[in-house]
Scaffold this motif. Structure first.
Motif, PDB file in Angstrom:
ATOM      1  N   LEU A 199      35.533 -33.842-166.783  1.00  0.00           N
ATOM      2  CA  LEU A 199      35.985 -32.872-167.784  1.00  0.00           C
ATOM      3  C   LEU A 199      37.066 -31.969-167.208  1.00  0.00           C
ATOM      4  O   LEU A 199      38.063 -31.665-167.876  1.00  0.00           O
ATOM      5  CB  LEU A 199      34.795 -32.048-168.282  1.00  0.00           C
ATOM      6  N   ALA A 200      36.897 -31.534-165.965  1.00  0.00           N
ATOM      7  CA  ALA A 200      37.917 -30.701-165.320  1.00  0.00           C
ATOM      8  C   ALA A 200      39.247 -31.434-165.252  1.00  0.00           C
ATOM      9  O   ALA A 200      40.314 -30.845-165.492  1.00  0.00           O
ATOM     10  CB  ALA A 200      37.451 -30.290-163.923  1.00  0.00           C
ATOM     11  N   ARG A 201      39.188 -32.721-164.936  1.00  0.00           N
ATOM     12  CA  ARG A 201      40.416 -33.509-164.862  1.00  0.00           C
ATOM     13  C   ARG A 201      41.070 -33.631-166.234  1.00  0.00           C
ATOM     14  O   ARG A 201      42.285 -33.495-166.370  1.00  0.00           O
ATOM     15  CB  ARG A 201      40.099 -34.903-164.310  1.00  0.00           C
ATOM     16  N   PHE A 202      40.251 -33.869-167.254  1.00  0.00           N
ATOM     17  CA  PHE A 202      40.802 -34.003-168.600  1.00  0.00           C
ATOM     18  C   PHE A 202      41.439 -32.691-169.072  1.00  0.00           C
ATOM     19  O   PHE A 202      42.500 -32.693-169.709  1.00  0.00           O
ATOM     20  CB  PHE A 202      39.702 -34.412-169.585  1.00  0.00           C
ATOM     21  N   LEU A 203      40.794 -31.565-168.754  1.00  0.00           N
ATOM     22  CA  LEU A 203      41.323 -30.269-169.177  1.00  0.00           C
ATOM     23  C   LEU A 203      42.606 -29.905-168.436  1.00  0.00           C
ATOM     24  O   LEU A 203      43.440 -29.162-168.958  1.00  0.00           O
ATOM     25  CB  LEU A 203      40.280 -29.177-168.961  1.00  0.00           C
ATOM     26  N   GLY A 212      27.794 -27.593-157.996  1.00  0.00           N
ATOM     27  CA  GLY A 212      29.159 -27.274-157.608  1.00  0.00           C
ATOM     28  C   GLY A 212      30.171 -27.845-158.570  1.00  0.00           C
ATOM     29  O   GLY A 212      31.197 -27.204-158.882  1.00  0.00           O
ATOM     30  N   SER A 213      29.921 -29.056-159.061  1.00  0.00           N
ATOM     31  CA  SER A 213      30.816 -29.680-160.029  1.00  0.00           C
ATOM     32  C   SER A 213      30.874 -28.864-161.316  1.00  0.00           C
ATOM     33  O   SER A 213      31.944 -28.665-161.897  1.00  0.00           O
ATOM     34  CB  SER A 213      30.323 -31.105-160.319  1.00  0.00           C
ATOM     35  N   VAL A 214      29.722 -28.365-161.744  1.00  0.00           N
ATOM     36  CA  VAL A 214      29.687 -27.509-162.931  1.00  0.00           C
ATOM     37  C   VAL A 214      30.447 -26.207-162.685  1.00  0.00           C
ATOM     38  O   VAL A 214      31.258 -25.778-163.510  1.00  0.00           O
ATOM     39  CB  VAL A 214      28.227 -27.214-163.333  1.00  0.00           C
ATOM     40  N   GLU A 215      30.180 -25.583-161.554  1.00  0.00           N
ATOM     41  CA  GLU A 215      30.822 -24.295-161.249  1.00  0.00           C
ATOM     42  C   GLU A 215      32.341 -24.415-161.255  1.00  0.00           C
ATOM     43  O   GLU A 215      33.044 -23.526-161.739  1.00  0.00           O
ATOM     44  CB  GLU A 215      30.335 -23.787-159.902  1.00  0.00           C
ATOM     45  N   ARG A 216      32.853 -25.533-160.758  1.00  0.00           N
ATOM     46  CA  ARG A 216      34.305 -25.692-160.671  1.00  0.00           C
ATOM     47  C   ARG A 216      34.972 -25.880-162.028  1.00  0.00           C
ATOM     48  O   ARG A 216      36.129 -25.513-162.206  1.00  0.00           O
ATOM     49  CB  ARG A 216      34.629 -26.867-159.741  1.00  0.00           C
ATOM     50  N   VAL A 217      34.259 -26.450-163.000  1.00  0.00           N
ATOM     51  CA  VAL A 217      34.893 -26.693-164.300  1.00  0.00           C
ATOM     52  C   VAL A 217      34.784 -25.490-165.231  1.00  0.00           C
ATOM     53  O   VAL A 217      35.546 -25.370-166.189  1.00  0.00           O
ATOM     54  CB  VAL A 217      34.280 -27.931-164.996  1.00  0.00           C
ATOM     55  N   LEU A 218      33.862 -24.572-164.976  1.00  0.00           N
ATOM     56  CA  LEU A 218      33.584 -23.517-165.944  1.00  0.00           C
ATOM     57  C   LEU A 218      34.795 -22.642-166.292  1.00  0.00           C
ATOM     58  O   LEU A 218      35.008 -22.351-167.479  1.00  0.00           O
ATOM     59  CB  LEU A 218      32.418 -22.648-165.468  1.00  0.00           C
ATOM     60  N   PRO A 219      35.620 -22.192-165.333  1.00  0.00           N
ATOM     61  CA  PRO A 219      36.755 -21.350-165.742  1.00  0.00           C
ATOM     62  C   PRO A 219      37.682 -22.048-166.743  1.00  0.00           C
ATOM     63  O   PRO A 219      38.083 -21.442-167.753  1.00  0.00           O
ATOM     64  CB  PRO A 219      37.469 -21.070-164.416  1.00  0.00           C
TER      65      PRO A 219
END
Length: 211
Positions: free
Chosen positions: A56-60, A103-110
């Motif tokens: 998701l982080a990559r897509f965003l 950690g994966s969740v924490e990184r995508v949240l912002p």
């Protein structure tokens, strides 16, 4: 995301709560224990779950396409075609020790909190509205949480979103069975709709909708 009256915001809130439920449960798991997914231990499933916020982080981070080309139902229907690819990726990630779900969740949240739910993202299956993609992540997080051993009881709102999406998918395929499905307990319906539980009668012949 923007306002509490925005359905996309509600989905985002529910998904993040479900992720928090999983993050709290995962450290207590025996990673060698087999899950309800044939051939996968908790280790493979945790690796697979940890990859979802990272994707998701990559897509965003990518520039959004001008419009979505895929509906929620199309995305759900297309998951079966990715099964072999997902299995290989999960095993490689597990072997490499990529298990840091929290950690994966924490990184995508912002990026997630800042995202416009009306934008599209380009996923592995193609462009889809972000709000719809987050619904698919709710389904993933709730159902796979139940696949872990011991199973992780889902966030109620996330479970309702997941169950509702699969009920809408059933309504498209077999509208005469929607009332019977809606009368089931949410977890029973989720498990039946995703092939984790057998049902009898006409409804049993209409599921699973996805696996």
């Amino acid at each position: 995301m923007h306002t509490s009256t925005d359905p996309g915001h509600d989905v985002c809130q529910a998904l993040v709560r479900q992720w928090a439920v999983l993050a709290a449960a995962i450290p207590r798991l025996d990673l060698t224990a087999p899950t309800r997914l044939p051939g996968w231990t908790n280790r493979e499933l945790v690796a697979h779950l940890a990859a979802q916020p990272a994707l998701l982080a990559r897509f965003l981070a990518d520039d959004p396409p001008r419009r979505a080309e895929m509906s929620l139902a199309d995305n759900l229907a297309g998951t079966a075609a990715l099964a072999a690819r997902i299995d290989i990726a999960a095993r490689h990630a597990a072997d490499a020790g990529r298990l840091d779900f929290a950690g994966s969740v924490e990184r995508v949240l912002p990026a997630l909190w800042d995202a416009d739910p009306t934008r599209a993202v380009v996923t592995l299956q193609g462009p889809i509205d972000l709000a719809d993609y987050l619904v698919t992540r709710c389904i993933e997080a709730v159902v796979h949480g139940l696949d872990l051993v011991p199973p992780v009881a889902p966030d109620p709102a996330a479970a309702a979103i997941a169950a509702g999406a699969l009920l809408r998918l059933l309504s498209r395929r077999a509208p005469h069975l929607a009332a019977a499905a809606a009368a089931l307990d949410q977890v029973i319906w989720l498990e039946a709709a995703t092939g984790r539980r057998d049902l009898t009668g006409p409804l049993g012949r209409a599921v699973p909708l996805l696996t």
